[in-house]
Design a protein around this motif. Sequence first.
Motif, short mmCIF file in Angstrom:
data_model
loop_
_atom_site.label_atom_id
_atom_site.label_comp_id
_atom_site.label_asym_id
_atom_site.label_seq_id
_atom_site.Cartn_x
_atom_site.Cartn_y
_atom_site.Cartn_z
N VAL A 178 8.98 -14.88 -2.34
CA VAL A 178 9.99 -13.85 -2.43
C VAL A 178 10.31 -13.29 -1.05
O VAL A 178 11.44 -12.93 -0.75
CB VAL A 178 9.53 -12.74 -3.40
N GLU A 210 10.21 -15.03 1.67
CA GLU A 210 11.00 -16.04 2.37
C GLU A 210 12.47 -15.89 2.01
O GLU A 210 13.35 -16.26 2.77
CB GLU A 210 10.54 -17.43 1.97
N LEU A 254 14.24 -3.91 1.72
CA LEU A 254 12.83 -3.63 1.48
C LEU A 254 12.19 -4.60 0.50
O LEU A 254 12.69 -4.80 -0.61
CB LEU A 254 12.66 -2.21 0.92
N PHE A 255 11.10 -5.16 0.92
CA PHE A 255 10.30 -5.98 0.02
C PHE A 255 8.93 -5.34 -0.07
O PHE A 255 8.35 -4.99 0.95
CB PHE A 255 10.15 -7.40 0.56
N THR A 256 8.45 -5.17 -1.28
CA THR A 256 7.11 -4.65 -1.40
C THR A 256 6.19 -5.82 -1.63
O THR A 256 6.58 -6.83 -2.19
CB THR A 256 7.01 -3.65 -2.55
N ASN A 257 5.00 -5.66 -1.17
CA ASN A 257 4.01 -6.71 -1.31
C ASN A 257 3.83 -7.01 -2.79
O ASN A 257 3.33 -6.19 -3.53
CB ASN A 257 2.70 -6.20 -0.73
N PRO A 258 4.23 -8.19 -3.23
CA PRO A 258 4.12 -8.46 -4.66
C PRO A 258 2.66 -8.51 -5.06
O PRO A 258 1.81 -8.94 -4.29
CB PRO A 258 4.79 -9.82 -4.80
N PRO A 259 2.35 -8.06 -6.27
CA PRO A 259 0.97 -8.07 -6.74
C PRO A 259 0.41 -9.48 -6.67
O PRO A 259 -0.72 -9.70 -6.27
CB PRO A 259 1.09 -7.60 -8.19
N TYR A 311 0.81 -1.22 0.00
CA TYR A 311 0.00 0.00 0.00
C TYR A 311 0.84 1.26 0.00
O TYR A 311 0.54 2.22 0.71
CB TYR A 311 -0.94 0.01 1.22
N LEU A 312 1.89 1.26 -0.79
CA LEU A 312 2.75 2.44 -0.78
C LEU A 312 2.08 3.66 -1.40
O LEU A 312 2.59 4.77 -1.27
CB LEU A 312 4.08 2.13 -1.49
N GLU A 313 0.95 3.46 -2.04
CA GLU A 313 0.22 4.62 -2.58
C GLU A 313 -0.53 5.32 -1.45
O GLU A 313 -0.96 6.45 -1.60
CB GLU A 313 -0.72 4.21 -3.71
#
Lengths: 335, 335
Positions: free
Chosen positions: A108, A110, A97-102, A71-73
Amino acid sequence: MAPLPTAYDVATRAGVSQSAVSRAFTPGASIAPATRQRIEKAAAELGYRPNNIARSLITRQSRIIGVVAGYLENQFYPQLVQALSHAFQMEGYRLLLFTNPPGGGDPVVEDMLNYRVDAVILASVMLSSHFAEECRAAGIPVLLLNRKTDSPTVSSVTGDNDGGARAIANYLLAMGHRRFGYVAGLESSSTSRDREAAYRAVLEPQGMEVVRAVGHYDFAGAKMATRALLASGQAPDAIFYANDHMAMAGLEVARFEFGLAPGRDLSIVGFDNVAAAAWSSFDLTTYSQPIDRMVPVVVRATLEQMASPQAEPVRAVVEGGLIVRSSSRGPSLRG
Amino acid sequence: MAPLPTAYDVATRAGVSQSAVSRAFTPGASIAPATRQRIEKAAAELGYRPNNIARSLITRQSRIIGVVAGYLENQFYPQLVQALSHAFQMEGYRLLLFTNPPGGGDPVVEDMLNYRVDAVILASVMLSSHFAEECRAAGIPVLLLNRKTDSPTVSSVTGDNDGGARAIANYLLAMGHRRFGYVAGLESSSTSRDREAAYRAVLEPQGMEVVRAVGHYDFAGAKMATRALLASGQAPDAIFYANDHMAMAGLEVARFEFGLAPGRDLSIVGFDNVAAAAWSSFDLTTYSQPIDRMVPVVVRATLEQMASPQAEPVRAVVEGGLIVRSSSRGPSLRG
DNA sequence: CTGAAAGCGCTAACAG
DNA sequence: CTGTTAGCGCTTTCAG
C-alpha cells in the motif's frame, strides 16, 4: 452532472486564448493586468478552478509529499504530523497520509509512488530496503524521521538520542541511583537501540548494571515490561523508557500497582517531552525532541533533496534538552 | 535523471501496443494471460509503475479523499484519522490530509478541490457555507464527522450526543448530585451545543441549575474553565465536559489544585472514551464514541455519495454507551 | 483478444 | 504581452 469548466471554457468567455488563462493562474507568469482581470472575472462566473492533476502531469511535480506514520496513539506523532502539515502547506505542498497498516506490508505504501509524490517522509516506520531502492530509482527523495537506516541514499532527521540518553544517565547517577532499568521500544528500532547504547555507555563504565525489558512502543506493552522489572528480586529504582508514551504507562504501574511514589521511591524518565508529559498526573522527567525545531530541518532537507536529488543525503540530529520534573528524584531529595 | 519508463516503453520492450500495457494493469480488462505475462516481465525489468496522475486525468477520479482534521492534540482525532486511513486504504482510496491551519482560513482547504479529490471529510472543523457550496458545484460529496450543519447537501456522522448527554445527566442525578457544571467546547460547535442542550433537558426539568464555562476544546482552556467553576461560591460537585480531553484537564485541576478527590468529592465526566480515559491516572467516566463502529459508517456513506452525488445526504448517529469509572461517584458511594 | 486513434486539462516553448 | 502548437502518460472507443 455538468462537467467542471476548463481553462478552455474560461478562455472562450473571456475572449482570450487558453494559454492566457493558464498564465493568469500561474504566479510568476507575464500577463497584462487588464487581461488577468477579465480572465479572473470569467473564471469566477464559471466557477473555474485549475486542475492540479493536469498540471502535475506536465510539470512532473505533484506537490504532494507522501507521509507514512505509525504509532498515532503516541501523542508525539500526531503533533509531528500536524506540524509537518502546516510547514509544508506554507511551502505549497500537501501531505498524502499513509498509516502503518496493521498487516505491516508496504504494498500500500508503494502505491504512493504511483501518485508520483515529490518526496517520501517516513515517521518512525520501518524502511524496507526494497522500498528505498524503488524510491531511488524513481528519483524520489526519502527522509526518515526519528529513525536511521544504513541505506546511503536516505536522509534522516532525528532527535539527539545519544546526547539525550547520556544526559539522562548522568542525571540519574548524580541523583544517587545505583539500580538501573531500561524499557526498549522495539529491538528492531534504531532509535531505541541508540538510546539504550548511550545510556549503557555512561552507566556500565561506572560498574552499573542495567536490567531491561521490551515495551514494543505500546502502552500495554510498557506496563507489562514495567511489571517484569519491578517484580524482580533486584528491582531497579531508576527506569529510563525509550519514549514518554511508555514512561507514562510505567509510571502508572509503579504508582497504582506497586504503590511506589515516582520521584521518591524510584525515578521514571521518558524521552520526547510530549504535551502530556507536563500534565500533573505524570509530571515526567524527560529529554525533549523539540518538534518546532525538528520540523524546519525536515522541511529544508526535503526541499533541498527535491531540488537536487543527487545531493548528499542529510543526516541531521536536532538537540533537545533534559527536562527535570517530579517523576524523578530531584536534587533536594538526594541520598 | 533518467525519466521514468512509461507504458509506451514497456509496450516496445514487450512487443505489444501501449493499450495492451494499460490493460495488463487494469484489473478487469480482457487480456490474454500470455500477453499479460510478457508485459509484466518487461514492466518489472524496466521498473515501470503506472502513473496514477495520468490515469486520474482521464478517469476523472483521483481516488483521493481530502480529510481536514483539527485538534490533533486531542487523542480522539488521531485515532479517528488512523482508522479512516486504514478503512479507506482497504477500499483503494488514500487520504490527502489537511490540518486546521492556526489562522483558520480555508484558502488552503480549497486547494484540495484543485486536486479533484473524490470526496471531502471534515473532522470537527468548521464548514464555511462558501466551501460547502464550492464542493456542491464541483460535485464533490462532503461529509462532516463529529459535527453537524444546516447545509442540506452535506452528510454527517456523529456520535450520540443527545443520548449520551442524557445518559450522563441521568446517571449523575441518580448518584445524588445536585449542583451541576458543564464545560463547553466552543460556543460555535454544534457538538458542544447538542451535548449541553441534552444535559440541561434532563436536569432543568428536575429543578437543577447548570453552571457553565467554556474550555475551547483545549487542555489549558479546560483548566481555566474548571478553576472558574470550582472557585465560585456554589461550586458544582458534578461536571460534565464536552469531551474527554477537557475532562482530563479538569480532573487534574480538581485533584492537584483544589485537593479534591474525583469520584468522592466530585464527579467528573467526559465524552469520547479515548484511550487515555481508561488510564489509571484518570479512570474517567465517559460516554463512548466508538471509532470502530463510526468508521464503517463513514466509509459506506462516502462511497455511497461518491457513487451517486445526488443521493440524499446521510445523517448518521452512531450510538455509544455510558462507561462508568472511578472519576465519578459510583453507586456504592451514594449519599 | 489486440492495435490505432483520439483525447483528459493543462504547461511550455516559440513566434509574433 | 499574447496566441499557436505540441505534447505530459494514460484510458477508451472502435475496428479488426
